[in-house]
Motif scaffolding. Structure first.
Motif, PDB file in Angstrom:
ATOM      1  N   TYR A 182       0.827  -1.196   0.000  1.00  0.00           N
ATOM      2  CA  TYR A 182       0.000   0.000   0.000  1.00  0.00           C
ATOM      3  C   TYR A 182       0.869   1.256   0.000  1.00  0.00           C
ATOM      4  O   TYR A 182       1.836   1.359   0.751  1.00  0.00           O
ATOM      5  CB  TYR A 182      -0.907   0.008   1.230  1.00  0.00           C
ATOM      6  N   LYS A 183       0.503   2.195  -0.844  1.00  0.00           N
ATOM      7  CA  LYS A 183       1.199   3.471  -0.909  1.00  0.00           C
ATOM      8  C   LYS A 183       0.260   4.561  -0.386  1.00  0.00           C
ATOM      9  O   LYS A 183      -0.854   4.725  -0.888  1.00  0.00           O
ATOM     10  CB  LYS A 183       1.614   3.799  -2.353  1.00  0.00           C
ATOM     11  N   ALA A 184       0.711   5.268   0.623  1.00  0.00           N
ATOM     12  CA  ALA A 184      -0.125   6.299   1.230  1.00  0.00           C
ATOM     13  C   ALA A 184      -0.410   7.427   0.253  1.00  0.00           C
ATOM     14  O   ALA A 184       0.422   7.786  -0.590  1.00  0.00           O
ATOM     15  CB  ALA A 184       0.558   6.859   2.480  1.00  0.00           C
ATOM     16  N   ASP A 185      -1.617   7.966   0.346  1.00  0.00           N
ATOM     17  CA  ASP A 185      -2.016   9.120  -0.457  1.00  0.00           C
ATOM     18  C   ASP A 185      -1.608  10.375   0.310  1.00  0.00           C
ATOM     19  O   ASP A 185      -2.178  10.676   1.363  1.00  0.00           O
ATOM     20  CB  ASP A 185      -3.536   9.093  -0.673  1.00  0.00           C
ATOM     21  N   PRO A 186      -0.636  11.119  -0.191  1.00  0.00           N
ATOM     22  CA  PRO A 186      -0.138  12.287   0.562  1.00  0.00           C
ATOM     23  C   PRO A 186      -1.170  13.403   0.700  1.00  0.00           C
ATOM     24  O   PRO A 186      -0.993  14.303   1.526  1.00  0.00           O
ATOM     25  CB  PRO A 186       1.079  12.735  -0.252  1.00  0.00           C
ATOM     26  N   THR A 187      -2.231  13.355  -0.099  1.00  0.00           N
ATOM     27  CA  THR A 187      -3.256  14.400  -0.007  1.00  0.00           C
ATOM     28  C   THR A 187      -4.288  14.097   1.078  1.00  0.00           C
ATOM     29  O   THR A 187      -5.168  14.930   1.335  1.00  0.00           O
ATOM     30  CB  THR A 187      -3.987  14.561  -1.354  1.00  0.00           C
ATOM     31  N   LYS A 188      -4.185  12.891   1.691  1.00  0.00           N
ATOM     32  CA  LYS A 188      -5.152  12.491   2.711  1.00  0.00           C
ATOM     33  C   LYS A 188      -4.495  12.465   4.084  1.00  0.00           C
ATOM     34  O   LYS A 188      -3.269  12.459   4.212  1.00  0.00           O
ATOM     35  CB  LYS A 188      -5.718  11.101   2.385  1.00  0.00           C
ATOM     36  N   SER A 189      -5.321  12.405   5.105  1.00  0.00           N
ATOM     37  CA  SER A 189      -4.824  12.407   6.480  1.00  0.00           C
ATOM     38  C   SER A 189      -4.196  11.070   6.844  1.00  0.00           C
ATOM     39  O   SER A 189      -4.411  10.053   6.174  1.00  0.00           O
ATOM     40  CB  SER A 189      -5.964  12.713   7.450  1.00  0.00           C
ATOM     41  N   VAL A 190      -3.442  11.076   7.936  1.00  0.00           N
ATOM     42  CA  VAL A 190      -2.861   9.833   8.450  1.00  0.00           C
ATOM     43  C   VAL A 190      -3.976   8.847   8.801  1.00  0.00           C
ATOM     44  O   VAL A 190      -3.875   7.646   8.512  1.00  0.00           O
ATOM     45  CB  VAL A 190      -1.983  10.125   9.682  1.00  0.00           C
ATOM     46  N   GLU A 191      -5.053   9.342   9.400  1.00  0.00           N
ATOM     47  CA  GLU A 191      -6.171   8.482   9.774  1.00  0.00           C
ATOM     48  C   GLU A 191      -6.815   7.851   8.548  1.00  0.00           C
ATOM     49  O   GLU A 191      -7.088   6.643   8.521  1.00  0.00           O
ATOM     50  CB  GLU A 191      -7.207   9.294  10.550  1.00  0.00           C
ATOM     51  N   TRP A 192      -7.049   8.629   7.511  1.00  0.00           N
ATOM     52  CA  TRP A 192      -7.649   8.116   6.275  1.00  0.00           C
ATOM     53  C   TRP A 192      -6.773   7.029   5.672  1.00  0.00           C
ATOM     54  O   TRP A 192      -7.267   5.979   5.252  1.00  0.00           O
ATOM     55  CB  TRP A 192      -7.840   9.260   5.284  1.00  0.00           C
ATOM     56  N   ASN A 193      -5.470   7.269   5.610  1.00  0.00           N
ATOM     57  CA  ASN A 193      -4.557   6.285   5.018  1.00  0.00           C
ATOM     58  C   ASN A 193      -4.509   5.007   5.843  1.00  0.00           C
ATOM     59  O   ASN A 193      -4.417   3.909   5.276  1.00  0.00           O
ATOM     60  CB  ASN A 193      -3.157   6.883   4.874  1.00  0.00           C
ATOM     61  N   ARG A 194      -4.578   5.132   7.167  1.00  0.00           N
ATOM     62  CA  ARG A 194      -4.614   3.929   8.005  1.00  0.00           C
ATOM     63  C   ARG A 194      -5.870   3.131   7.698  1.00  0.00           C
ATOM     64  O   ARG A 194      -5.824   1.905   7.578  1.00  0.00           O
ATOM     65  CB  ARG A 194      -4.573   4.328   9.480  1.00  0.00           C
ATOM     66  N   GLY A 195      -6.997   3.825   7.561  1.00  0.00           N
ATOM     67  CA  GLY A 195      -8.240   3.134   7.235  1.00  0.00           C
ATOM     68  C   GLY A 195      -8.190   2.460   5.879  1.00  0.00           C
ATOM     69  O   GLY A 195      -8.646   1.318   5.718  1.00  0.00           O
ATOM     70  N   TYR A 197      -5.532   1.391   4.343  1.00  0.00           N
ATOM     71  CA  TYR A 197      -4.612   0.252   4.466  1.00  0.00           C
ATOM     72  C   TYR A 197      -5.322  -0.967   5.047  1.00  0.00           C
ATOM     73  O   TYR A 197      -5.153  -2.092   4.557  1.00  0.00           O
ATOM     74  CB  TYR A 197      -3.433   0.663   5.343  1.00  0.00           C
ATOM     75  N   LEU A 198      -6.133  -0.758   6.065  1.00  0.00           N
ATOM     76  CA  LEU A 198      -6.838  -1.872   6.702  1.00  0.00           C
ATOM     77  C   LEU A 198      -7.964  -2.406   5.823  1.00  0.00           C
ATOM     78  O   LEU A 198      -8.139  -3.619   5.687  1.00  0.00           O
ATOM     79  CB  LEU A 198      -7.393  -1.435   8.055  1.00  0.00           C
ATOM     80  N   VAL A 199      -8.737  -1.532   5.214  1.00  0.00           N
ATOM     81  CA  VAL A 199      -9.877  -1.951   4.389  1.00  0.00           C
ATOM     82  C   VAL A 199      -9.406  -2.661   3.131  1.00  0.00           C
ATOM     83  O   VAL A 199      -9.929  -3.713   2.750  1.00  0.00           O
ATOM     84  CB  VAL A 199     -10.763  -0.741   4.034  1.00  0.00           C
ATOM     85  N   ILE A 289     -10.767   1.328  14.145  1.00  0.00           N
ATOM     86  CA  ILE A 289     -12.149   1.278  13.673  1.00  0.00           C
ATOM     87  C   ILE A 289     -12.575   2.639  13.127  1.00  0.00           C
ATOM     88  O   ILE A 289     -13.225   2.737  12.074  1.00  0.00           O
ATOM     89  CB  ILE A 289     -13.095   0.829  14.806  1.00  0.00           C
ATOM     90  N   ARG A 290     -12.200   3.690  13.823  1.00  0.00           N
ATOM     91  CA  ARG A 290     -12.538   5.029  13.338  1.00  0.00           C
ATOM     92  C   ARG A 290     -11.822   5.319  12.017  1.00  0.00           C
ATOM     93  O   ARG A 290     -12.395   5.933  11.111  1.00  0.00           O
ATOM     94  CB  ARG A 290     -12.182   6.088  14.376  1.00  0.00           C
ATOM     95  N   ALA A 291     -10.571   4.877  11.898  1.00  0.00           N
ATOM     96  CA  ALA A 291      -9.842   5.086  10.648  1.00  0.00           C
ATOM     97  C   ALA A 291     -10.536   4.366   9.489  1.00  0.00           C
ATOM     98  O   ALA A 291     -10.701   4.937   8.401  1.00  0.00           O
ATOM     99  CB  ALA A 291      -8.403   4.589  10.802  1.00  0.00           C
ATOM    100  N   MET A 292     -10.952   3.124   9.707  1.00  0.00           N
ATOM    101  CA  MET A 292     -11.674   2.398   8.671  1.00  0.00           C
ATOM    102  C   MET A 292     -12.979   3.104   8.326  1.00  0.00           C
ATOM    103  O   MET A 292     -13.349   3.212   7.145  1.00  0.00           O
ATOM    104  CB  MET A 292     -11.958   0.966   9.136  1.00  0.00           C
ATOM    105  N   SER A 293     -13.680   3.593   9.336  1.00  0.00           N
ATOM    106  CA  SER A 293     -14.947   4.280   9.113  1.00  0.00           C
ATOM    107  C   SER A 293     -14.743   5.563   8.324  1.00  0.00           C
ATOM    108  O   SER A 293     -15.538   5.895   7.427  1.00  0.00           O
ATOM    109  CB  SER A 293     -15.617   4.591  10.456  1.00  0.00           C
ATOM    110  N   THR A 294     -13.671   6.276   8.660  1.00  0.00           N
ATOM    111  CA  THR A 294     -13.350   7.511   7.947  1.00  0.00           C
ATOM    112  C   THR A 294     -13.093   7.230   6.479  1.00  0.00           C
ATOM    113  O   THR A 294     -13.568   7.952   5.586  1.00  0.00           O
ATOM    114  CB  THR A 294     -12.123   8.184   8.590  1.00  0.00           C
ATOM    115  N   TYR A 295     -12.352   6.161   6.204  1.00  0.00           N
ATOM    116  CA  TYR A 295     -12.073   5.807   4.812  1.00  0.00           C
ATOM    117  C   TYR A 295     -13.337   5.346   4.089  1.00  0.00           C
ATOM    118  O   TYR A 295     -13.629   5.791   2.975  1.00  0.00           O
ATOM    119  CB  TYR A 295     -11.003   4.718   4.754  1.00  0.00           C
ATOM    120  N   LEU A 296     -14.109   4.459   4.717  1.00  0.00           N
ATOM    121  CA  LEU A 296     -15.312   3.940   4.071  1.00  0.00           C
ATOM    122  C   LEU A 296     -16.298   5.050   3.736  1.00  0.00           C
ATOM    123  O   LEU A 296     -16.966   5.008   2.702  1.00  0.00           O
ATOM    124  CB  LEU A 296     -15.982   2.905   4.982  1.00  0.00           C
TER     125      LEU A 296
END
Length: 431
Positions: A182-195, A197-199, A289-296
Motif C-alpha cells: 500500500y502506498k499512502a495518499d499524501p493528499t489524505k490524512s494519516v487516519e484516512w490512510n490507516r483506514g 490500508y486496513l480496508v 475502527i474510526r480510521a476504517m470508518s473515515t475511509y469507508l
C-alpha cells in the motif's frame, strides 16, 4: 465490510508459520542486509502485535473448523469450481508449515506463492494482502509461530478439471493481480490512510463487496459496488451506491458502531458480516475502527446501484402481495419493528428508509425472514437481540408478501418479490 447493514465473508485461505525461538536464525534476522537479534521482550511485543494483525485479517475464520483446533485448517470452502480446504497453518513441521521462514511467509502474502514457489489459489486473498507491509507480515508470522502445533494433515482441494491445474493461475494473475504494498495518499490524512490500508489490505473487504466474473476474478471497474457471494446466497451490498449501503450520509460514529459492535442507530449486521465483526472487528482498537470508518465514508458514491438479476412480478400480483404482506407484517413483525417501520434501534433496526430493504437484490431480507439470525455477540453487546426464523410458519407466498410489504411501505422504493425467489432460497446454506 453485507440495510444499512453490511455483509461480508472473510476468506483467508493460506498463511504461514514456523517455530518460535527467542532469536530467529538465518534469513529471518536479515532485512535490507541488517542483522537484528530480538530480545525476549521485543519478541513478546512482536507476537502481541502479530496477534492483533491476525485478528484484523480474520485468519481464524477460515483456518479453524468450528469446534476444532485453532488454525488447524480443514474448513471446506465451496466455490463455483469445486471445494477448497483451508490448510493447517500451525507450526507443525510435518502437517503444518513449521518449516516456513519469515521470507516464505511474506512471499505468500505479497506474491501469492507458496514456500516451494507454487501458485496459490486466489481464495487466499493475496490480491489484498500484497498491500501489507513487510513489518506487519513479520509480526503476523511471529504470532503464528507462537501458537500450539497441531498434527492434522492439510486436506487437498477437490477442484474440477481444468481448475485443478495450478499452472492456469498464471492467466488469472495476469488479468487480476497487481503486486505491491500500500502506498499512502499524501493528499489524505494519516487516519484516512490507516483506514484505507486496513480496508484494502488485511480487511480484504473488496473480496465480497466486489462482484466476480465467470473466471473468478474481481470486476475491478466496479470495486466495492456489491455482489452476490457465490454459493453463500448472501448479497454483499454496494458501498458506492446511496441506494444500497453507500455510507456517504452516515455519521462516522454510526459506521464505527456498526463495525465494532454489529449494531448502530442506522442498522445491524447479520449473516457473513456478523461473523466478521465477531471474529475480527470487535477486537480492533477504537482508533483503527474510526480510521476504517473515515475511509469507508469517503468511498466515491454513485447514483445507481449495480444491475441485479431479479424475477419480475406483474403489477396486479405485486399489489395483491402488498395487501397480503400488510397482514403478515401486523401479525408477525410489528411488535418489534413497529407499525410505522421505525423499529426500536439499536436493538430492533428500522425498516423504513432502510437501503438494505430496498436494494434491487432482495436476497438479504428474504434470508432474514426465512432463517432469522443474530447480530454478533461482542464485548459491548454481549446479548444481542435476534430475529426469529419464519421458514416453518410462513408459506412461500406469505414470505414473498411480507418482504414485498416492507420493501414498498413507509416511503420505501423497493419492488415486489416473487414467491419463486423464496423457493430458490429456502435451501440456501445457513453459514
Amino acid at each position: 465490510m453485507k440495510r444499512k447493514s453490511l455483509f461480508a465473508l472473510s476468506a483467508v485461505v493460506v498463511a504461514a508459520a514456523a517455530l518460535v525461538p527467542v532469536l530467529w536464525s538465518g534469513g529471518d534476522n536479515l532485512h535490507n542486509g541488517t542483522a537484528a537479534a530480538a530480545t525476549p521482550a521485543d519478541q513478546a511485543a512482536l507476537i502481541k502485535r502479530g496477534e492483533y494483525l491476525a485478528r484484523a485479517g480474520d485468519c481464524i475464520a477460515c483456518h479453524t473448523v468450528r469446534g476444532g483446533k485453532q488454525f488447524a485448517g480443514g474448513l471446506p470452502m465451496a466455490t463455483p469450481f469445486g471445494t477448497m480446504y483451508t490448510p493447517n497453518i500451525t507450526p507443525d513441521d510435518q502437517n503444518g508449515i513449521g518449516k516456513w521462514t519469515s521470507d516464505d511467509f511474506y512471499r505468500a502474502m505479497h506474491t501469492g506463492r507458496s514456500k516451494d514457489g507454487s501458485l496459490l489459489y486466489p481464495g487466499f486473498p493475496f490480491a489484498s494482502y500484497t498491500k501489507v507491509t513487510r513489518a506487519d507480515s513479520d509480526a503476523i508470522y511471529a504470532y503464528l509461530r507462537s501458537v500450539a502445533p497441531v498434527a492434522v494433515p492439510s486436506r487437498p482441494h477437490e477442484l474440477r478439471f481444468p481448475f485443478n491445474n495450478r499452472n492456469l493461475l498464471i492467466g488469472w494473475r495476469t488479468l487480476f493481480f497487481r503486486e505491491g504494498e500500500y502506498k499512502a495518499d499524501p493528499t489524505k490524512s494519516v487516519e484516512w490512510n490507516r483506514g484505507a490500508y486496513l480496508v484494502e489490505g488485511l480487511g480484504h473487504c473488496s473480496m465480497c463487496h466486489t462482484s466476480i466474473n465467470a473466471m473468478g476474478g474481481p470486476v475491478n471497474s466496479a470495486a466495492f459496488a456489491g455482489g452476490l457471494i457465490p454459493l453463500q446466497n448472501w448479497y454483499a451490498p454496494s458501498l458506492t451506491s446511496n441506494k444500497e449501503a453507500g455510507l456517504g450520509d452516515w455519521e462516522v460514529k454510526d459506521i464505527a458502531d456498526l463495525l465494532k459492535t454489529g449494531v448502530s442507530q442506522r442498522g445491524a449486521v447479520f449473516g457473513p458480516m456478523a461473523e466478521v465483526v465477531h471474529n475480527s472487528l470487535q477486537y480492533l482498537s477504537d482508533e483503527d475502527i474510526r480510521a476504517m470508518s473515515t475511509y469507508l465514508k469517503t468511498i466515491p458514491q454513485k447514483s445507481e446501484a449495480p444491475e441485479s438479476m431479479q424475477y419480475e412480478t406483474s403489477e396486479k400480483f405485486g399489489d395483491a402481495l402488498l395487501q397480503q404482506g400488510k397482514k403478515v407484517y401486523a401479525d408477525n413483525c410489528a411488535k418489534c419493528h413497529a407499525d410505522n417501520g421505525l423499529g426500536m434501534p439499536p436493538n430492533f433496526p428500522p425498516l423504513a428508509n432502510n437501503q438494505s430493504i430496498q436494494m434491487p437484490s432482495a436476497v438479504n431480507p428474504i434470508r432474514m425472514v426465512l432463517n432469522g439470525g443474530y447480530p454478533p455477540s461482542t464485548a459491548t453487546n454481549s446479548k444481542p437481540y435476534g430475529m426469529p426464523p419464519f421458514a416453518q410458519s410462513l408459506s412461500n407466498q406469505e414470505v414473498a408478501a411480507v418482504v414485498t410489504y416492507i420493501r414498498m411501505s413507509w416511503g420505501n422504493h423497493g419492488t415486489p418479490v416473487s414467491p419463486q425467489q423464496i423457493v430458490d432460497l429456502r435451501s440456501a446454506p445457513l453459514d
